[in-house]
Structures are given as structure tokens and as C-alpha cells.
Design a protein around this motif. Structure first.
Motif, PDB file in Angstrom:
ATOM      1  N   SER A  15       0.802  -1.042   0.071  1.00 44.42           N
ATOM      2  CA  SER A  15      -0.175  -0.082   0.095  1.00 44.42           C
ATOM      3  C   SER A  15       0.783   1.215  -0.141  1.00 44.42           C
ATOM      4  CB  SER A  15      -0.963   0.131   1.172  1.00 44.42           C
ATOM      5  OG  SER A  15      -1.563   1.241   1.291  1.00 44.42           O
ATOM      6  N   PRO A  16       0.729   2.026  -1.196  1.00 46.32           N
ATOM      7  CA  PRO A  16       1.599   3.135  -1.133  1.00 46.32           C
ATOM      8  C   PRO A  16       0.988   4.301  -0.069  1.00 46.32           C
ATOM      9  CG  PRO A  16       0.414   3.104  -3.112  1.00 46.32           C
ATOM     10  CD  PRO A  16       0.117   1.807  -2.489  1.00 46.32           C
ATOM     11  N   ASP A  17      -0.061   3.989   0.094  1.00 48.72           N
ATOM     12  CA  ASP A  17      -0.822   5.028   1.108  1.00 48.72           C
ATOM     13  C   ASP A  17      -0.154   4.786   2.457  1.00 48.72           C
ATOM     14  OD1 ASP A  17      -2.339   6.241  -0.869  1.00 48.72           O
ATOM     15  OD2 ASP A  17      -3.967   4.670  -0.485  1.00 48.72           O
ATOM     16  N   ALA A  18      -0.108   3.699   2.988  1.00 52.80           N
ATOM     17  CA  ALA A  18       0.505   3.448   4.187  1.00 52.80           C
ATOM     18  C   ALA A  18       2.119   3.890   4.362  1.00 52.80           C
ATOM     19  CB  ALA A  18       0.247   1.982   4.560  1.00 52.80           C
ATOM     20  N   ASP A  19       2.754   3.478   3.113  1.00 47.23           N
ATOM     21  CA  ASP A  19       4.189   3.852   3.112  1.00 47.23           C
ATOM     22  C   ASP A  19       4.246   4.224   1.900  1.00 47.23           C
ATOM     23  OD1 ASP A  19       6.934   3.995   3.012  1.00 47.23           O
ATOM     24  OD2 ASP A  19       7.222   1.953   3.960  1.00 47.23           O
ATOM     25  N   PRO A  20       4.621   5.868   1.751  1.00 43.29           N
ATOM     26  CA  PRO A  20       5.040   6.234   0.306  1.00 43.29           C
ATOM     27  C   PRO A  20       5.995   5.313  -0.573  1.00 43.29           C
ATOM     28  CG  PRO A  20       4.772   8.050   1.782  1.00 43.29           C
ATOM     29  CD  PRO A  20       4.947   6.532   2.590  1.00 43.29           C
ATOM     30  N   GLY A  21       7.003   4.881  -0.080  1.00 41.19           N
ATOM     31  CA  GLY A  21       8.030   4.050  -0.492  1.00 41.19           C
ATOM     32  C   GLY A  21       7.875   2.659  -0.741  1.00 41.19           C
ATOM     33  N   ALA A  22       6.826   1.924  -0.392  1.00 40.64           N
ATOM     34  CA  ALA A  22       6.572   0.721  -0.105  1.00 40.64           C
ATOM     35  C   ALA A  22       6.758  -0.085  -1.430  1.00 40.64           C
ATOM     36  CB  ALA A  22       5.406   0.240   0.517  1.00 40.64           C
ATOM     37  N   ARG A  23       6.055   0.382  -2.442  1.00 40.82           N
ATOM     38  CA  ARG A  23       6.104  -0.673  -3.728  1.00 40.82           C
ATOM     39  C   ARG A  23       7.517  -0.656  -4.324  1.00 40.82           C
ATOM     40  NH1 ARG A  23       1.506   1.022  -8.000  1.00 40.82           N
ATOM     41  NH2 ARG A  23       2.401   3.051  -7.623  1.00 40.82           N
ATOM     42  N   ALA A  24       8.244   0.861  -4.299  1.00 37.47           N
ATOM     43  CA  ALA A  24       9.540   0.663  -4.795  1.00 37.47           C
ATOM     44  C   ALA A  24      10.536  -0.122  -3.905  1.00 37.47           C
ATOM     45  CB  ALA A  24      10.002   2.343  -4.662  1.00 37.47           C
ATOM     46  N   LYS A  25      10.263   0.152  -2.623  1.00 34.27           N
ATOM     47  CA  LYS A  25      11.056  -0.773  -1.750  1.00 34.27           C
ATOM     48  C   LYS A  25      11.159  -2.136  -1.853  1.00 34.27           C
ATOM     49  CE  LYS A  25      12.659  -1.145   3.183  1.00 34.27           C
ATOM     50  NZ  LYS A  25      12.601  -2.450   2.977  1.00 34.27           N
ATOM     51  N   ALA A  26       9.809  -2.792  -2.048  1.00 35.74           N
ATOM     52  CA  ALA A  26       9.400  -4.058  -2.175  1.00 35.74           C
ATOM     53  C   ALA A  26      10.236  -4.656  -3.417  1.00 35.74           C
ATOM     54  CB  ALA A  26       8.389  -4.223  -2.092  1.00 35.74           C
ATOM     55  N   SER A  27      10.429  -3.603  -4.657  1.00 37.81           N
ATOM     56  CA  SER A  27      10.807  -3.894  -5.972  1.00 37.81           C
ATOM     57  C   SER A  27      12.454  -4.014  -5.542  1.00 37.81           C
ATOM     58  CB  SER A  27      10.531  -3.078  -6.923  1.00 37.81           C
ATOM     59  OG  SER A  27       9.199  -3.212  -7.256  1.00 37.81           O
ATOM     60  N   VAL A  28      12.888  -3.233  -4.845  1.00 32.75           N
ATOM     61  CA  VAL A  28      14.425  -3.184  -4.668  1.00 32.75           C
ATOM     62  C   VAL A  28      14.878  -4.350  -3.917  1.00 32.75           C
ATOM     63  CG1 VAL A  28      16.243  -1.985  -3.554  1.00 32.75           C
ATOM     64  CG2 VAL A  28      14.474  -0.694  -5.115  1.00 32.75           C
ATOM     65  N   ASP A  29      13.836  -4.655  -2.736  1.00 30.81           N
ATOM     66  CA  ASP A  29      14.198  -5.789  -1.918  1.00 30.81           C
ATOM     67  C   ASP A  29      14.444  -7.115  -2.701  1.00 30.81           C
ATOM     68  OD1 ASP A  29      14.283  -4.104   0.210  1.00 30.81           O
ATOM     69  OD2 ASP A  29      12.364  -4.658   0.847  1.00 30.81           O
ATOM     70  N   GLN A  30      13.523  -7.081  -3.584  1.00 29.17           N
ATOM     71  CA  GLN A  30      13.417  -8.413  -4.660  1.00 29.17           C
ATOM     72  C   GLN A  30      14.843  -8.515  -5.279  1.00 29.17           C
ATOM     73  OE1 GLN A  30      11.515 -10.960  -4.945  1.00 29.17           O
ATOM     74  NE2 GLN A  30      12.623 -11.958  -6.421  1.00 29.17           N
ATOM     75  N   ILE A  31      15.468  -7.634  -5.789  1.00 27.48           N
ATOM     76  CA  ILE A  31      16.652  -7.554  -6.455  1.00 27.48           C
ATOM     77  C   ILE A  31      17.865  -8.312  -5.459  1.00 27.48           C
ATOM     78  CG2 ILE A  31      18.546  -6.060  -7.301  1.00 27.48           C
ATOM     79  CD1 ILE A  31      16.977  -4.277  -8.151  1.00 27.48           C
ATOM     80  N   ARG A  32      17.664  -7.773  -4.159  1.00 28.87           N
ATOM     81  CA  ARG A  32      18.688  -8.223  -3.051  1.00 28.87           C
ATOM     82  C   ARG A  32      18.618  -9.672  -2.876  1.00 28.87           C
ATOM     83  NH1 ARG A  32      21.219  -4.721   0.066  1.00 28.87           N
ATOM     84  NH2 ARG A  32      20.823  -5.784   1.850  1.00 28.87           N
ATOM     85  N   SER A  33      17.342 -10.378  -3.281  1.00 24.43           N
ATOM     86  CA  SER A  33      16.980 -11.723  -3.097  1.00 24.43           C
ATOM     87  C   SER A  33      18.180 -12.503  -4.070  1.00 24.43           C
ATOM     88  CB  SER A  33      15.749 -12.087  -3.355  1.00 24.43           C
ATOM     89  OG  SER A  33      15.328 -11.981  -4.507  1.00 24.43           O
ATOM     90  N   GLY A  34      18.477 -11.724  -4.990  1.00 23.76           N
ATOM     91  CA  GLY A  34      19.301 -12.702  -5.948  1.00 23.76           C
ATOM     92  C   GLY A  34      18.483 -13.445  -7.211  1.00 23.76           C
ATOM     93  N   VAL A  35      17.377 -13.240  -6.885  1.00 26.16           N
ATOM     94  CA  VAL A  35      16.151 -14.137  -7.943  1.00 26.16           C
ATOM     95  C   VAL A  35      15.682 -13.080  -8.958  1.00 26.16           C
ATOM     96  CG1 VAL A  35      14.353 -15.847  -8.217  1.00 26.16           C
ATOM     97  CG2 VAL A  35      15.853 -16.060  -6.239  1.00 26.16           C
ATOM     98  N   PRO A  36      15.587 -13.321 -10.071  1.00 26.07           N
ATOM     99  CA  PRO A  36      15.196 -12.184 -11.239  1.00 26.07           C
ATOM    100  C   PRO A  36      13.768 -12.604 -11.289  1.00 26.07           C
ATOM    101  CG  PRO A  36      16.510 -13.765 -12.260  1.00 26.07           C
ATOM    102  CD  PRO A  36      16.993 -14.015 -11.072  1.00 26.07           C
ATOM    103  N   MET A  37      12.914 -11.670 -11.674  1.00 23.87           N
ATOM    104  CA  MET A  37      11.432 -11.677 -11.750  1.00 23.87           C
ATOM    105  C   MET A  37      11.009 -11.322 -13.226  1.00 23.87           C
ATOM    106  SD  MET A  37       8.998 -10.949  -8.427  1.00 23.87           S
ATOM    107  CE  MET A  37       8.888  -9.314  -8.987  1.00 23.87           C
ATOM    108  N   CYS A  38      10.331 -12.070 -13.986  1.00 22.09           N
ATOM    109  CA  CYS A  38       9.807 -11.571 -15.318  1.00 22.09           C
ATOM    110  C   CYS A  38       8.496 -12.062 -15.327  1.00 22.09           C
ATOM    111  CB  CYS A  38      10.964 -12.227 -16.268  1.00 22.09           C
ATOM    112  SG  CYS A  38      10.068 -11.887 -18.157  1.00 22.09           S
ATOM    113  N   PHE A  39       7.416 -11.352 -15.564  1.00 29.41           N
ATOM    114  CA  PHE A  39       6.023 -11.529 -15.652  1.00 29.41           C
ATOM    115  C   PHE A  39       5.324 -10.452 -16.366  1.00 29.41           C
ATOM    116  CE2 PHE A  39       6.348  -9.194 -11.835  1.00 29.41           C
ATOM    117  CZ  PHE A  39       5.094  -8.587 -11.646  1.00 29.41           C
ATOM    118  N   GLN A  40       4.270 -10.666 -17.096  1.00 27.83           N
ATOM    119  CA  GLN A  40       3.365 -10.093 -17.847  1.00 27.83           C
ATOM    120  C   GLN A  40       2.209  -9.423 -16.898  1.00 27.83           C
ATOM    121  OE1 GLN A  40       4.504  -9.352 -20.874  1.00 27.83           O
ATOM    122  NE2 GLN A  40       2.893  -8.054 -21.652  1.00 27.83           N
ATOM    123  N   GLU A  41       1.982  -8.133 -16.966  1.00 30.28           N
ATOM    124  CA  GLU A  41       0.899  -7.368 -16.403  1.00 30.28           C
ATOM    125  C   GLU A  41       0.117  -6.621 -17.393  1.00 30.28           C
ATOM    126  OE1 GLU A  41       0.593  -6.047 -12.126  1.00 30.28           O
ATOM    127  OE2 GLU A  41       1.029  -4.226 -13.411  1.00 30.28           O
TER     128      GLU A  41
END
Length: 261
Positions: A15-41
């Protein structure tokens, strides 16, 4: 390539309303996991990871209805980033940055796109590019040799010399591809040299990033259509960006110097 749909849901459910940087942070955290993501939306291909073979494979897998690439990337391999960027240009994709687009991502994916959108609490970050000349070649050779000797303490001098020769050929090829890309996409030299990015550091290291603002983008990539470009408005915004960047040193342009010149 490993595609993680579950991880993707967690990013977009934030929720970007609860935490303005939440979506951006979650995406960057995924990079740190070392597992790339690729999907269609819908009409957007979403990629989270480094600019390596996983990005190229992701683009190759995109369905025909794809019109946009939404990316979160800390950069990576310059040669593969250039290959991916040429695919973006050929397919006339719009680029959406969520979280970070650092290093090779900013160098090549941004200028290659039809248009650019930078989402809230997201960063386009530059820190230089491949350079011509013996000094740059030696810098890369020395680093590769250091890693080689660290991994194989008993490595022979003949193998070290062979490695340095191969690395020279690789670097020369990357520099040639880089120069041709800049010509093909009419990218201003400052986008790569940062010579007119007036800030608080004399030189940018591997962990230093120049945070691109709309005016700097327009100066060096004038042909790129900007749909929306979020920029930090105050100190709190910059704090959130620093937290999302996971230790990267972020440097902002002193626009007052530009006005004086």
C-alpha cells in the motif's frame, strides 16, 4: 530463468498510502534476493533483476501485445544491457522505472525507450560508463586479476596473462558497442561522463550514483518523451530514497551552479 509470480503479487499488493516508498522498496528488496522476476501485467512486461542474460531472456519471452517495460534494476553487464536496449528500441517500448534503474539500466534502457515514467520514490541513477583508453582497460584487467588470484591462489602467470589479454578484447568490444549506441540514440556525452553534473563529489565510484532529475534528462536525452518523472520534494523524500537504495550513495545535482554558468 526463474519467474516468481508470488513475489510479484507481494510487490503490487503493497500500500503506497501506508508507506509512500513501499512499492519501490519491495521491488528493490527483490533484487537483493538474487532471484530475477519476469512476468506480464496487461500490456506491460515487468522485470526485476540485473541487466544480464535474464533481462534479455525476459524481453525475448514478451508476448506481442507488450507495449511497456516496467523495470527495477541495479544495473550489471553493459554488453547485455545494450543488447536489451536495442530490443526495447526495436519494439518501441515505453519504460517505467519502479524502485531503481541504476548503472547500465540508466545508461542504455532509458535512452532506448519510446517514453519514460519514473514512479514515486524511484530513482534513475548514473555513475559513468565504459571509457576508451589504456587506463580504463588496465583498471578492469587489474580487478579481474585480483579476483582470479583470490579464487585461485596458485594460478600460473601464463593463465593470468591469458586472462588479461582476453579481458582487453572484451573491454575494447564493449567500448565500441557503447560508442555506437550513444551515436545511434543521440545521447549527450554528459549522460555518461557526468562532467556537467555539479555535485558534492569529484568522481563517482561503483557505489555512487548521480540522481537524474528531469532537467538533466532533457539536456542529454532530449528526444525522450517524459510521461511522468517523480522527484524528491524535501528531506524526508530523500531519506526514503536513501533507505530504498540499500546503502548506495545518492548524489543530487546542484542546480544553482548551472544557473550561474
Amino acid at each position: 530463468m526463474i519467474i516468481q509470480f508470488v513475489a510479484a503479487v507481494s510487490i503490487y499488493a503493497s500500500s503506497p498510502d501506508a508507506d509512500p516508498g513501499a512499492r519501490a522498496k519491495a521491488s528493490v528488496d527483490q533484487i537483493r534476493s538474487g532471484v530475477p522476476m519476469c512476468f506480464q501485467e496487461e500490456d506491460a512486461l515487468v522485470f526485476v533483476g540485473s541487466t544480464d542474460s535474464s533481462l534479455v531472456e525476459c524481453l525475448q519471452s514478451a508476448p506481442s501485445q507488450t507495449r511497456k517495460l516496467r523495470i527495477t534494476s541495479n544495473g550489471g553487464d553493459a554488453a547485455l544491457a545494450i543488447q536489451a536496449a536495442r530490443m526495447v528500441t526495436a519494439r518501441n517500448y515505453a519504460l517505467i522505472v519502479r524502485g531503481v534503474c541504476f548503472s547500465a539500466c540508466a545508461n542504455y534502457l532509458v535512452p532506448a525507450a519510446r517514453s519514460l515514467e519514473v514512479e514515486p520514490y524511484s530513482i534513475v541513477g548514473l555513475h559513468g560508463a565504459p571509457e576508451e583508453g589504456e587506463a580504463f582497460i588496465k583498471l578492469i584487467q587489474d580487478e579481474v586479476e585480483r579476483q582470479q588470484r583470490q579464487a585461485f591462489p596458485d594460478v600460473s602467470e601464463a593463465l593470468v596473462a591469458e586472462g588479461r589479454a582476453k579481458m582487453r578484447d572484451i573491454v575494447v568490444g564493449i567500448v565500441a558497442s557503447h560508442k555506437q549506441f550513444a551515436i545511434d540514440h543521440d545521447v549527450g556525452g554528459g549522460w555518461y561522463s557526468l562532467k556537467d553534473f555539479h555535485t558534492d563529489v569529484a568522481a563517482f565510484g561503483p557505489n555512487d550514483f548521480a540522481v537524474v532529475d528531469p532537467a538533466y534528462l532533457a539536456r542529454h536525452v532530449p528526444q525522450l518523451q517524459v510521461v511522468d518523472f517523480w522527484s524528491p520534494a524535501d528531506a524526508r523524500d530523500r531519506e526514503i530514497l536513501a533507505e530504498n537504495a540499500h546503502g548506495a550513495a545518492l548524489h543530487y545535482r546542484n542546480q544553482a551552479i548551472d544557473e550561474e554558468l
